[in-house]
Design a protein around this motif. Sequence first.
Motif, PDB file in Angstrom:
ATOM      1  N   SER A   1      41.279  36.678  14.082  1.00  0.00           N
ATOM      2  CA  SER A   1      40.871  35.751  13.015  1.00  0.00           C
ATOM      3  C   SER A   1      39.838  34.779  13.553  1.00  0.00           C
ATOM      4  CB  SER A   1      42.079  34.952  12.517  1.00  0.00           C
ATOM      5  OG  SER A   1      43.068  35.831  12.062  1.00  0.00           O
TER       6      SER A   1
ATOM      7  N   PRO B   1      43.200  39.746  11.301  1.00  0.00           N
ATOM      8  CA  PRO B   1      44.380  39.100  11.886  1.00  0.00           C
ATOM      9  C   PRO B   1      45.239  40.105  12.645  1.00  0.00           C
ATOM     10  CG  PRO B   1      44.662  39.391   9.521  1.00  0.00           C
ATOM     11  CD  PRO B   1      43.287  39.895   9.852  1.00  0.00           C
ATOM     12  N   GLU B   2      44.956  41.397  12.468  1.00  0.00           N
ATOM     13  CA  GLU B   2      45.832  42.411  13.049  1.00  0.00           C
ATOM     14  C   GLU B   2      44.997  43.640  13.385  1.00  0.00           C
ATOM     15  OE1 GLU B   2      49.374  44.834  11.194  1.00  0.00           O
ATOM     16  OE2 GLU B   2      49.698  42.679  10.920  1.00  0.00           O
TER      17      GLU B   2
ATOM     18  N   ASN C   1      45.057  39.516  17.320  1.00  0.00           N
ATOM     19  CA  ASN C   1      44.610  38.601  16.268  1.00  0.00           C
ATOM     20  C   ASN C   1      43.167  38.191  16.539  1.00  0.00           C
ATOM     21  OD1 ASN C   1      44.138  36.662  14.400  1.00  0.00           O
ATOM     22  ND2 ASN C   1      45.985  35.458  14.849  1.00  0.00           N
TER      23      ASN C   1
END
Length: 737
Positions: free
Chosen positions: A587, A651-652, A585
Amino acid sequence: MITTILTTATILCSQILGSPTIDRYEGWVMANVEIECPEDIEYLRDIGARSLACYDHPGQTQMLMTEKMVENARLHRIETKITERDIANYIKKIDQIRGEARTAGVGGWYSDFKTWPEVNQQLQQLANNNPKLASVFEVGITHEGRAIRGIRITSPGDATNRKRILFNGCQHAREWIAVMVPVYIAEHLIEGWYNNAEIQSFLDTTEVIIVPIVNPDGYEFTYAVGGDRFWRKNRRNNSGSCEGVDLNRNWDIDWNGGDSTSTSTCSDIYVGPSVFSEPETQAMRTLIESLPNLVTHIDFHSYSQLILKAWGYTSTPHPDDNIIQALGVAMHDAYQSVHGEQYTVGTPGDILYYADGTFQDWTTSIGTLGYTIELRPTGSPGFDLPPSEIVPTCEESFEGILAMMRFISNPVTVSFPNGLISFVTPGEMHVLHVSMQPTFGGEVDPTTAKIHIRYGETGVEGTVPLEHTGNGLFKANIPGSFCGLSTEFWFEVETTTGQNQRYPAGNAVLNVGAAQLVEEITMDQNPNWSTDGLWSWGQPIGGGGQYGNPDPTSGATGNNVMGYNLNGDYESNLSEKHLVAGPYNLSGNQNTQLQFSRYLNVEQPMYDHATISVKSGNDSWQTVWTNLSEITDDQWQAVSYDISTVADNSPELWVRWTMGSTDSAWQYSGWNIDDVYISTSIESGMVGDVNCDGLVSVEDVLTIISSWGPCEGVCAEDIVPDQNINVSDLLLVIANW
Ligand SMILES: [Zn+2]
């Protein structure tokens, strides 16, 4: 001569979209043939099949065959699939597509392929409109009395002592795109002289000689009614049933040496009655011998998307292969940068197989760096490239030749063998591996290699010598300075003959920020990543190394690694086998970097592949790195890649290492991976904020004073990086108060 050209033009323009070849190939078909070994090609040649590739090669290739030949090939267990049963219909379809493209006119002059008279007219017009920059000249006269024409382009003034570059197209008649590209280069160099400072500066020091059509007889024959769209050779009358000599087998470099050559007049690779027997090769030789200081040469062909370097006739590497390869890679990267088309660099022997008596080898043998560039497409539809791809092919080629011109303008070629990151961490030293190789002979003087560093665009410049680790390889210490502006740097080095090189032309910019380690995978424990094939975690045993080097016997740190076959080499005929890490992640993060320790051995990319890619969520994989040459690590390498465009704010994030595909021979020990770091950084702070508290204040002054004196290595207080914490640092704090 002018009268002749105009008359020919009038006749041929009305015929250009006629339908040559209609009767010639009655009873022939076009087929995709799966070639597994050179013997297959020899067999197909023996039975009279005609390959449509410029260089025959193992894999799938297009051929013209009769039904009987197809039957024989299949009996010989050569997989053969008929793709077109009606050649006349094929030619009609091509003509129709061309007619539509010409009518639509997208791309102007480059909307459709152009005949010999049309090309001559275009060259003449370029010269007429730009008499101080360009002039048209006659290179020689062909068997059928046509004039081979060239254009010289350089800035006004005495060109006697300037470097020279030669571009030519169309030794092979049917390779039409190889005519359009040199004309485009001529036009855009001239145009660039007026509006592009870099091109103007190239032309101030370089004369560019361009011959778009070396083989006008053959070229015209591919357009003529009663001609042959599939004609490759010139139009020598061999006093028998077959005409023509393969001009690209007629040069005096291992002429008639038996590698991709034939003494049969009917063969498409007929070498000619003697070396330099042809007026076209003689004329080009005479031209080249009249050009002192000819530095580089490109012979354009199609198809396969290859950048072929010397030598073509032997496996012995050229003594200057490091330079030849570096220029090949520079052009390769430029080609790929424009439209993302994949090109491959290598010698013909590396990529396909040897070829004797070629133009690129001959120019290389006289001291020029000669290349053959096989233009679009990679395979089908071969040299019948759709007209809509003319302009894109020209555009990527123009970037390619600009890369060549940049390269020869630089006495020293600077590169980063282990990658280049895009940010540094405050207070930490980043070690950057730098390669500095002489571009054209001579030697780099390692004592002159230095890095200039400053903080921000207006910072005061510090200069530090580079540590030479041998063979033109250096270590540069990039200080992860302080909370503030980006670190900017550039290199400077001299050759032993006193030529100075700055790299890059501007400044390299590294953002500075507090690094945040998002992931740290030391491999001491199994990360349990998703594996495929022989990917696994554990201790490598130093096995393998049929070619290249064996695996290591431990990790870069600790015993264990993630590796492809910890017990030895990767397999032959491997499909892509993936190692996938993630998801991570990221973000809210920026400047994401991927760093790891690499111990990799892999054959060059025409045969075997090693790739790193990343993706965000369900997006498609983006290639971060792939082997552009053979890689033979014999020690652990620290490598760093900027993956910010995909990874920032994802996020991934997924990271993937791929082994394969591989071909049927030559096994290497493959990937070993250790100590994987994914880090990001927050750009923050201000110039003078030595202690990173978000203020330029008395605290920063006190921090500097408390560390006053010489600074070994990197010091956060040395904000004017001169390895001394002194009054200059203090003044910079005060200036930013
Ligand atoms: Zn060719």
